[in-house]
Design a protein around this motif. Structure first.
Motif, PDB file in Angstrom:
ATOM      1  N   ILE A 157       3.159  15.515   0.778  1.00  0.00           N
ATOM      2  CA  ILE A 157       3.701  14.400  -1.202  1.00  0.00           C
ATOM      3  C   ILE A 157       2.767  13.013  -1.014  1.00  0.00           C
ATOM      4  O   ILE A 157       2.110  12.503  -1.281  1.00  0.00           O
ATOM      5  CB  ILE A 157       4.254  15.148  -1.380  1.00  0.00           C
ATOM      6  N   SER A 158       3.582  12.688   0.547  1.00  0.00           N
ATOM      7  CA  SER A 158       4.325  11.518   1.118  1.00  0.00           C
ATOM      8  C   SER A 158       2.845  10.484   1.088  1.00  0.00           C
ATOM      9  O   SER A 158       2.333   9.108   1.009  1.00  0.00           O
ATOM     10  CB  SER A 158       4.625  11.170   2.163  1.00  0.00           C
ATOM     11  N   ASP A 174       9.563   2.083   1.062  1.00  0.00           N
ATOM     12  CA  ASP A 174       8.685   1.654  -0.325  1.00  0.00           C
ATOM     13  C   ASP A 174       8.269   3.120  -1.008  1.00  0.00           C
ATOM     14  O   ASP A 174       7.583   2.841  -2.302  1.00  0.00           O
ATOM     15  CB  ASP A 174       7.543   1.389   0.995  1.00  0.00           C
ATOM     16  N   ILE A 175       8.132   4.322  -0.712  1.00  0.00           N
ATOM     17  CA  ILE A 175       8.231   5.480  -0.976  1.00  0.00           C
ATOM     18  C   ILE A 175       8.968   6.283  -1.663  1.00  0.00           C
ATOM     19  O   ILE A 175       8.486   7.207  -1.578  1.00  0.00           O
ATOM     20  CB  ILE A 175       7.162   6.353  -0.300  1.00  0.00           C
ATOM     21  N   ALA A 205       3.497  13.584 -10.480  1.00  0.00           N
ATOM     22  CA  ALA A 205       4.325  12.968 -10.118  1.00  0.00           C
ATOM     23  C   ALA A 205       4.262  11.970  -8.795  1.00  0.00           C
ATOM     24  O   ALA A 205       5.191  10.755  -9.178  1.00  0.00           O
ATOM     25  CB  ALA A 205       5.827  13.450 -10.535  1.00  0.00           C
ATOM     26  N   ALA A 206       3.556  11.999  -7.985  1.00  0.00           N
ATOM     27  CA  ALA A 206       3.359  11.286  -6.732  1.00  0.00           C
ATOM     28  C   ALA A 206       2.899   9.840  -6.966  1.00  0.00           C
ATOM     29  O   ALA A 206       2.933   8.963  -6.357  1.00  0.00           O
ATOM     30  CB  ALA A 206       2.879  11.663  -5.728  1.00  0.00           C
ATOM     31  N   GLY A 207       1.648   9.751  -8.107  1.00  0.00           N
ATOM     32  CA  GLY A 207       1.450   9.197  -8.307  1.00  0.00           C
ATOM     33  C   GLY A 207      -0.711   9.348  -8.346  1.00  0.00           C
ATOM     34  O   GLY A 207      -1.939   8.698  -8.231  1.00  0.00           O
ATOM     35  N   PRO A 210       1.389   8.020  -2.364  1.00  0.00           N
ATOM     36  CA  PRO A 210       1.725   6.975  -1.966  1.00  0.00           C
ATOM     37  C   PRO A 210       1.510   6.187  -0.890  1.00  0.00           C
ATOM     38  O   PRO A 210       1.205   5.000  -1.161  1.00  0.00           O
ATOM     39  CB  PRO A 210       3.429   6.777  -2.355  1.00  0.00           C
ATOM     40  N   LEU A 211       1.184   6.509  -0.024  1.00  0.00           N
ATOM     41  CA  LEU A 211       0.824   5.600   0.862  1.00  0.00           C
ATOM     42  C   LEU A 211      -0.581   5.461   1.010  1.00  0.00           C
ATOM     43  O   LEU A 211      -0.517   4.099   0.918  1.00  0.00           O
ATOM     44  CB  LEU A 211       1.184   6.644   2.285  1.00  0.00           C
ATOM     45  N   SER A 236       8.586   7.250  -5.246  1.00  0.00           N
ATOM     46  CA  SER A 236       7.378   8.336  -5.940  1.00  0.00           C
ATOM     47  C   SER A 236       7.504  10.356  -5.035  1.00  0.00           C
ATOM     48  O   SER A 236       7.240  10.539  -5.751  1.00  0.00           O
ATOM     49  CB  SER A 236       6.017   7.620  -5.021  1.00  0.00           C
ATOM     50  N   LEU A 237       8.119   9.580  -3.945  1.00  0.00           N
ATOM     51  CA  LEU A 237       8.793  11.680  -3.609  1.00  0.00           C
ATOM     52  C   LEU A 237       9.966  11.892  -4.926  1.00  0.00           C
ATOM     53  O   LEU A 237       9.709  13.486  -4.551  1.00  0.00           O
ATOM     54  CB  LEU A 237       9.220  11.329  -2.142  1.00  0.00           C
ATOM     55  N   LYS A 270      -1.182   2.548  -1.169  1.00  0.00           N
ATOM     56  CA  LYS A 270      -0.814   1.277  -1.488  1.00  0.00           C
ATOM     57  C   LYS A 270      -1.884   0.470  -0.412  1.00  0.00           C
ATOM     58  O   LYS A 270      -2.311  -0.584  -0.188  1.00  0.00           O
ATOM     59  CB  LYS A 270       0.249   1.551  -0.229  1.00  0.00           C
TER      60      LYS A 270
END
Lengths: 270, 270, 270, 270
Positions: D185-186, A211-212, D222-224, D189-190, A215-216, D193
């Motif tokens: 950076i992960s 899912d990510i 960029a990662a949100g 996005p986590l 984004s990465l 969510k």
């Protein structure tokens, strides 16, 4: 000796030429494919999708280092044969992992780029062999390797005479459990400062979950990465390894589309 | 193939017999010696001290995996020759590291126990070779390997047919900087529950500093370890590698004396 | 201000005297008890077992910092009342955690030793309050604190005027998953060199599992620890928190018996 | 009680309105300013630069939790006075860290957003106080907190009634030493969510070095991420804290300019 393993020298020259031209271009370097080559149909089908997406290379494992000996260890020479067919069909550069002298000799006639996996980043015997090969080496960061240690591994290749190096950040081991590894995005700008080599990112192994990955991937582009290594599979839920982190074709195509404006801002093209 | 590398088969048998008898005894298994074999005098002198201390084995590196290619990489075959002479002189078991098929073939006639270093714990190509050898393998824990992954490496040896395994905890990579690594003392009782193999501790690499080695060695005994792997050197400040974590002879002898009452409480003897 | 919270001054003096005498003696300092005080019967029953074992202190949480707000947060003042009764019954020193000025004021009349938990090791506002209190502070190491940072926290207590400090190593966060944390046994000899304070070990939180607590406890003794902090519970399987790492009474008594010869070699007594 | 600390209620309402409107807009939320407020001139000068850049908030520490008690601990109330003047001058939202009830009461009349620092992420006593305050809380991730534990801290605020939460990823502790921390950076996005809250990134603390802050900032976009928290200082080399990771004004303005196309691709505006 490795030299004896060289076959198809003419084609080899062509491949290197392609690689050198790529590095001089402003292409954003996407390599995609399955964790492991599982059968001919899978790899041909995947290669077409990869080609159509504008990627430059097809990844696919023939010799798989797995944590347990019971796990699927790759199809070996059979996989290499399928990769050669996929390459003939699409013209993609083939990236595949080698783990010792024997697998290296077998991979040499097929592979355009030889991958050293994370578990072997400090296998200096293997690095010394690869230092004598006239092909690019994709050197993944060790699971818990500092940048200093990674640069040490690079130095083994350089010292032996091979400066065709691609560095691949693929996440490091930390305490966090929601991801398989922790993508060390800082490694990208640091390596760009410290080395002259292309730096790519493997968001699939970093995340360990589908899912990510988009984004990465975007973060990698924005941080200055030169490319991506992405796991895709026609049917991730049936993959023999790494299924939970592989994109299906539709997800992959959507990712590539989403990446385009970011790659454009980075001054590159897919 | 590895089999072809076997020489001196008779002596080999004797060595294995000694090893099997040792395991049946209640001896606490101390292996000591320098990080790297540097010259004949050094190793002979060290071997005598080791023998006198009641230790069972002499450690000494011939093939050294080092983080940078400029660093001293070991004396190779010359070192093996010196180890053979030290063995002839003292009767100690010789432990030395192998890193690929070539070094394995060279080490086989001399080594009683073949060491796999931390950087190679997940070098499955090497483990598959060692699985076919009829000698004990001392398998060090990878720098950042979980116990699960370590047991996976053990399974490669077992699957190939070698169950003469010694596990060596040598510290794991953490954020702490006062020590080179963090000795995971919990690994000792866990491995004793999960495997039938002797578990030894390397306090030298765990600490990376001389001063706390005695405390870690005693902790290892108390936690249930079956032995220790200790770095010693006639002149640590002149050692070609790992000097800051090597004990000099006097420090080593004092350590052994201090260990005795703890080993006694553990129901073993030196 | 904290000073206003002081009640029962006379008894306080006696407690400090006991503590100072203890430190001058060669007693090995065992503190045992439940993670959380759950009811009067539980704590009285436990205190008697702890007293009979030769331990010096009873641990029991009244104010529990828990990762989720839904989790049991401790009985608060009610727990302190029960601890006071257990103390009256047995004469044990009482160790309990404080988390802010309010809980500190409430704990002061009952507690002989004030615990700072791992999550609050760098809560400098709390440390500054404790620096003004005339009671020993048991300062647990932060989950991912370096020894340098731990010594920084110690300096906050010292600077404020409190040098009655007990340091408690309780495991650090690493990538290993078979244990809740990784006991950093090296911290024991390092802290003994770097500070004049007693250093104790909490094998329960380090392991997070019952089975290896005896091995870790022995290792702590051998590494030079001055004592242990151990979680016990009449019925671990029914504990409101930390049951899987709590010993039942029989296991605790067996542990104490097994520890005796090791404590003896260390030149101390239980 | 905290409620008593409320002053200037009318302005408070206005601030919250601004905040709510911001969240409904597509503004990319940049907060910038010095690690610590050092004097009036520094903060006024900085605030003007921050305002001109299009940022929404001014960060500045009044109460600084430092690893050693000798280190500069912030100017306290004096700093708050300066922040109030900077706010009057520029209209920027003010973000400042609170560490206990006292500092919270002092900060309330000035701060628009209350920061909880990494060291206090699991200071549940502090979180319970903040849960009762009618202002946004900027909750930094603990140095070695898992996402699960971070969400636990969020749950303390939510349970107490405060859902005005901003999450700030600022790097986690790993073995790597070229950066102060490893930007996870992960997490961006986590968290997007898993929670409904804005997620911002602090590249300054993650990197601990000036040179890679632009790359990390772009990666965050960029990662949100919804915004950034950036350390800037008129003369970083003279800063009382964190100088090596602070941008000077020119570097900051260049960063903002470089960010614009990335923010645009993200569908937001500065």
């Amino acid at each position: 000796m490795v030299k004896n393993g060289f076959k198809g020298g003419t084609r080899l020259f062509v491949d290197l030429k392609i690689w050198e031209d790529l590095l001089k271009s402003n292409r954003f370097l996407v390599f995609a494919g399955p964790c492991a080559v599982e059968n001919l149909e899978q790899i041909i089908e995947t290669a077409k999708i990869v080609k159509d997406s504008g990627a430059v290379g097809l990844r696919g494992g023939a010799f798989k280092p797995r944590t347990r000996p019971e796990s699927f260890q790759g199809l070996g020479e059979e996989a290499l044969k399928y990769l050669a067919l996929a390459k003939a069909e699409t013209g993609l550069l083939v990236v595949t992992e080698v783990i010792d002298e024997d697998s290296l000799n077998k991979a040499l006639p097929v592979a355009d780029i030889l991958q050293v996996g994370s578990r072997n980043m400090q296998n200096y015997a293997l690095l010394k062999l690869l230092a004598k090969v006239d092909k690019p080496v994709l050197l993944k960061r060790g699971l818990a390797a500092t940048l200093e240690e990674w640069l040490g591994a690079v130095a083994y290749l350089e010292k032996g005479g091979n400066r065709k190096i691609i560095l691949c950040e693929r996440g490091i081991r930390t305490f966090e459990t929601m991801t398989r590894n922790t993508l060390d995005i800082s490694a990208v700008p640091l390596l760009k400062k410290l080395t002259p080599y292309p730096v790519i990112v493997d968001p699939s192994h970093a995340a360990g979950r589908r899912d990510i990955i988009p984004s990465l991937a975007k973060a990698a582009v924005a941080a200055g990465a030169d490319g991506l290594l992405i796991e895709i599979h026609p049917e991730p839920e049936r993959a023999l390894s790494d299924g939970q982190q592989s994109l299906n074709f539709q997800e992959y195509e959507q990712l590539i589309n989403e990446l385009k404006p970011w790659v454009h801002v980075a001054g590159k093209r897919l």
